[in-house]
Write a protein that holds these residues in place. Structure first.
Motif: not given
Length: 309
Positions: A112-134
């Motif tokens: 239910g977090t913003l990250v969970n929503a972002l993963l659905y919306h963006c797929g793999d297109s998110l930066s990885g600098i802050n690790g897999e949970k952020r």
């Protein structure tokens, strides 16, 4: 069980109360619901050597033994949660986060977090600098604070946006309703913030193990016993505006951690909204600025106060 982390806590004078609330106040990285599960279902909490219930009334001198299970690496799953996207391109997003939504997963709170929503919306297109949970998270706002957040889709965008935060060149402005009548029209609060020495869930103004924290504020409207202010961050410490305004004698309305015990409004969180964000685009170099309107529940309180002036 043999790999569990054992925590020992001794209840001091003035810390009496429910066991689950005491542990929630002491252990900032665990939610109250997760601690209730450890107490009730897992029998992982002993008080004076005996199993206890979540509502056990603690007394000064009680010894609490908590066996924290070894962390299990959980895959953060994409969830089809509605997002209020203010701006999006190939490199970044500006998202308007609602009050009550956690930014990224933490112990006992993996959905239910913003990250969970972002993963659905963006797929793999998110930066990885802050690790897999952020993934993608450039900066954060508290669960019960609403407003605008920057999200990076790649590491280049993340690095360039983060550098603007470090250089204090990124604009982050909030609107807050605070208790009391602030007499001056504007001001600057320059007071270092660090972890509270006895309550790990709270921050405080301190010279020990702290970092520089500066908040500029400007009065927008006065309503007798309340003041509506704009707060502009020079730095971005955890709970910065909430701590600074509280220590300045004007806690934010609805703030259950740093505010007053009895409120006249039926609120679920503080009236603090990140309404403006301005930055230089990490690729185009263009300055961009976005503004978010106050949520309805916030406007309802302001309208009520304005009608009594």
């Amino acid at each position: 069980m043999e790999n569990d982390e054992i925590k020992l806590l001794k209840v001091s004078e003035g810390e009496e109360g429910r066991l689950d609330k005491y542990l929630s106040d002491k252990l900032e990285d665990m939610t109250r619901s997760y601690l209730k599960k450890l107490i009730s279902d897992d029998k992982a909490v002993l008080v004076n050597g005996n199993p206890a219930k979540p509502n056990y009334k603690l007394k000064p001198g009680d010894i609490i033994e908590l066996a924290v299970p070894e962390p299990i690496e959980l895959e953060i799953k994409a969830e089809n949660i509605s997002l209020d996207i203010v701006y999006e391109d190939n490199d970044m997003l500006v998202v308007n986060k609602p009050q009550g939504m956690v930014v990224h997963p933490a112990a006992g709170n993996y959905t239910g977090t913003l990250v969970n929503a972002l993963l659905y919306h963006c797929g793999d297109s998110l930066s990885g600098i802050n690790g897999e949970k952020r993934p993608g998270i450039v900066h954060r706002i508290d669960k019960d604070t609403s407003g605008l957040l920057l999200v990076a889709k790649n590491d280049n965008a993340h690095q360039k946006l983060s550098s603007q935060i470090k250089e204090h060149s990124l604009t982050r402005a909030y609107k807050a309703l605070v208790h009391g009548n602030i007499k001056q029209d504007s001001g600057r609060i320059d007071a270092p913030i660090g972890r509270h020495p006895s309550d790990r869930k709270k921050m405080t103004i301190t010279d020990k193990n702290s970092r520089e924290a500066v908040t500029n504020f400007r009065v927008l409207e006065r309503y007798g016993r309340y003041t509506f202010v704009e707060c502009i961050l020079e730095t971005g410490r955890t709970h910065q505006i909430r701590v600074h305004m509280s220590k300045n004698g004007h806690p934010i309305v609805g703030d259950k951690t740093y505010g007053v015990k009895k409120e006249e409004f039926n609120l679920t969180g503080q009236l603090l909204h990140a309404y403006k964000v301005g930055f230089i685009h990490p690729v185009s170099g263009e300055y961009m600025e976005f503004v978010s309107e106050l949520p309805d529940y916030y406007m309802n309180v302001l309208d009520r106060l304005r009608n009594f002036i």
